[in-house]
Every structure is written in C-alpha cells, then in structure tokens.
Design an enzyme around this catalytic site. Sequence first.
Site, short mmCIF file in Angstrom:
data_model
loop_
_atom_site.label_atom_id
_atom_site.label_comp_id
_atom_site.label_asym_id
_atom_site.label_seq_id
_atom_site.Cartn_x
_atom_site.Cartn_y
_atom_site.Cartn_z
N THR A 171 0.85 -1.18 0.00
CA THR A 171 0.00 0.00 0.00
C THR A 171 0.89 1.24 0.00
OG1 THR A 171 -0.11 0.07 2.41
CG2 THR A 171 -1.78 -1.24 1.27
N GLU A 207 -5.65 -3.82 -1.71
CA GLU A 207 -6.08 -5.09 -1.12
C GLU A 207 -7.11 -5.82 -1.97
OE1 GLU A 207 -5.10 -2.30 2.38
OE2 GLU A 207 -5.84 -2.16 0.32
N LYS A 244 -17.57 16.16 10.72
CA LYS A 244 -18.76 16.20 11.56
C LYS A 244 -18.89 17.59 12.13
CE LYS A 244 -21.39 13.37 14.75
NZ LYS A 244 -21.42 12.15 15.60
N TRP A 248 -23.06 15.18 9.46
CA TRP A 248 -21.95 14.80 8.60
C TRP A 248 -21.91 15.62 7.32
CZ3 TRP A 248 -18.53 11.97 10.96
CH2 TRP A 248 -18.92 11.05 11.93
#
Length: 543
Positions: free
Chosen positions: A184, A328, A435, A440
């Site tokens: 990654t 992944e 937030k 949100w």
Amino acid sequence: MITSTMMDDLPLTVTQLFRHGSRVHAEREVVTWLGDASRRVTFAETADRTQRLAAGLASLGVQPGDVVGTFMWNNQEHVEAYFAVPCMGAVLHTLNIRLSADQLDYVIRDGGDRVILVDGSLIGLLAQAGDALRTVEHVVVVGEGDVSLLDRPVIRYDDLLRDPPSGFAWPHVEESAASMLCHTSGTTGSPKGVAYSHRSQWTHAMGAAAGGLHVSEGDRSLIVVPQFHANAWGLIYICWAMGSDILQPGPFLQPEPLVRFIEAEQPNFSAAVPTVWNGVLQLGRQTDIDLSSLQRVVVGGAAVPRSMVLAFDIDHGVKIVQGWGMTEMSPLGTLSIPPASAADDPETQANWRAKTGRLVPGVELRIVDGGIEQPWDGQSVGEVQVRGPWIARRYHNVDDPEKFTEDGWLRTGDVGLVEPNGFMQVVDRTKDVIKSGGEWISSVDLENAIIGHPEVVEATVIGIPDDKWTERPLACVVLTPHAFTTPSDLQQYLADKVAKWWIPERWTFIEEVPKTSVGKYDKKLLRAQHREGSLAIQGPADG
C-alpha cells in the site's frame, strides 16, 4: 447423488494467461514511448524475451518462492517482468518509485527481495534505500544510468537476456501460490504488503473484463496508471489475454508528452488517476489537442468530479468510466458504466459516470453501521466491506485485525451507500468525514462541487476545529492562472449545489494540492500544514 465432477482442474495461473496471449494474439504489440518516438515489439517477441528473462533470473539463483523487485516505469521490460517472474514460480514485487527513502528501505526488507530490476534513470532514487540494498543479492539495470551511485556490481538487463536460450520450461505452479507482492502507499503508517495469488490475478482479469472494461482484440490501451501501483489495475494481464495492444508511456507522464503519445499512437482506451486527466483537460483549454482516438477512459484512485466527466464528453468526445477499489482488492471493485435504461444525453450520462460504480462480478459488498448490515436502498450509509476471490484476507508479515472482520470481510475504510441495482456511492473516507454540529459533511461531494467552478483547477477539503460547531470544512483551492475568484465568489457558486450549512467559511488558495505517492490528494499533509499555521486562510479566525 453426484459427489464429484468431470471437469479439468487446470490451475488458474498467470502462466495460463501468458501462454494464451503469446499464441492467440502473437501479432499484437507492446509500445513504449521515448518522448519523441516509439519502440515496439510484438507479443510473440515479448514472449521470447520473457522466457529469456526467466532463464537469466534462474541463472542468478532465483527459485520458486523467491522475491524479485522492480523499480521501473511503465515500459516493455516491465511487461516482461510481469510475466517472467510469476511464471517461473517466483514472486514479483513492484516497488513504488515515489516512496520516501525510509519507506523504500522498509518495503525492500519486508518483501525480502533477492533481485531488483531498476530503470537506469531511477538508480539515484533506488540508491537512497540505504542499508536494505545490502540484503539484495543482484541489481539488474535496464537502460542507461549512473551505476556508480549504487556502489556495487550490477548486471545489465540486455546481458542477462543475451546468453540464455529461448524456450524456458515453465514449472508447474499451484494457483494458490503467491505471484506478486504489492505494498500500500503508506499514507497512514508503514506500507503494508499484499501478496496476490495466481488465482487472484487470473480471476481479477476475467472479472474485470466481464464487469465492464470491455478491452478486446484490436484495442489499443494506454496504461498510464503505474505498474507499481496495484498491478496497474490488472491491465497488463487483461490486455495480454484479450489481445489489446499495450501502450506504455515510460516516464513521460506530464500532460504535453502524454498528449503527444496519444496523438502519435491513437489509443482508444486508457486508465489513470484523476490528477493526470485533469492536467490533460487543463492543457486542452490552453491549446488545441487531439484526443479523438480515445473512446473511453477508466479513472480511479480518487473520486472523479462530475464536471470532469462532462467536460471530457462534451469537449473531446471521451467517455469517462469511474473505477473504485484498493490495493487489497487487486484492485477493482466497481465500474460506473451507466445502465442500459439510462438516457443517452451528456448530463444524464455524467450523473451515472460520476458515481463510484456498479459491483463487478466476483465482488461481494455490504454496508455496515454500528455492526448492523444496512439495506441497499440508496439511502442507508455505513462502512463499505468487501470479499471475493481477488480480495485479501490478511497482510504480508503484519497482523491487522482492525482491517479484516472475523467473518472474512475487508474493511475498506470508505463510507458509502448502495442502490438496489448495485450502484455504490462512496460519500467519504472514514478518516475524512467532517462532523459539524453533529451532522456529517461529505468532503467528496463538497470537493466535486467546488471543482466544477470554471476557474478552479484542483480542490480538496479537510475538517478543522471550530469553537461553535466542533469542526468545519476548510477548502484548499488551486485556481487557473490569472484568476481573480474570491471566497465570496465560490460561496455564491455553491449556493444552489450543496446544503447551505456545508458551504465553507474558511478558504485557502494554494499553488498545488499535495499528492501522495500514487497521485491522490494528500490530506494528511494539508492537516499538518494547518496545525503548523503555514496555510494562509481567508475567513473567520480558527477556533
């Protein structure tokens, strides 16, 4: 009762893909751009060189299970390594050329690379890996470069291929054996290794082709996404197996040389991260460019602004398809191909193509909130979790129980929703959701709205502390040259595009949004710059 089948259990391997493409599509080409001209070889010639490479590596002592690293651009030799190493039973380790020296040192050690193939132009970067290179037995240099920087004996790639005979005998390889290792990008700590099996690469190639990439014999595919990043999204194997020419840009990834390559070789398909295509789009607004050969382009690695989708369609006749996935996942999970029932006008098509995408066959997905799986109703939001034959269930050398559930699902870190027809929309990364006052704000949607302004080149949004609302969005914006757009102008522009309380009070105009090693916006760095006070912010004082 039937307890067994009559079907062959031929392993699903990279070797099987290699043999198919070598024989069935022998006359197709691998084309490498040199900046002002191309060099080209057929698949048949590439196959011969691939076998010679395998024999050469074997002469260096490489055996099944050994790890061979590549530190290379997208080019012909990298294609040869993509097949030679896995097909001989060894493991190909694609090293990210944009990692920091410390990360590169770590990745080489973590992979246990015995041999590294390096482009001559990248020797200086590889040399920075430091002590890790002492554990590497052989360094093979492709092309010209200052080998003295490595302070060790090297082997020339052409010499390695010169002596071995063609016709290397591929060993039997189990489909469960490791074929490739990819790390990654390490944006949230040390890079983590994902070891792909032969079966995962075979099934990913077939699933991606069936799921909507539609790469086929006679296509000319320009692979801009780096081969060191998530296996170039599987496109080397897909194009080889399906008979598409493989067009490789080498180090020429800037808009002008990339467009010259497009104009010279006339690809009809391509794939790259949004920042690459945004650069091409901006170049097209400054000068005449010819993208007429391109029919469709897959864009992934970050959310694609609807304005970009629409601009490519209207200005250049290019259909953008958004892809979603991660290292992944080998990496493909969804593709934003509009359903057959969608109207064919540009506006409607752009609405669909700007979505995260529809699940491809082979990937299972669920939305989880508070431990409860949510319905596919287009409204319920939660963490996106996936599983499937080309999706990892653990990392190499690292235990990370927070990333993988006990019942076998990968936690992607994305927050999203799914419509009844299988179209997913990622609304944010779990670490990027803002937030504000208990509600949100989707940084993805807000960014896409801002970048739709005609004088905005790049835009990203981070959450910063606020005395009243706990957190508020800070918009980091790159404007076109000579633009005089103000925060007030952008706030007015957003008035009918997002909820009123989403509109940022604080803005910073920067020369360029920092990028990660794979071309994504580096919000972690922007947050650090904000904490240090190095961003010039227009708006209320910070809380």
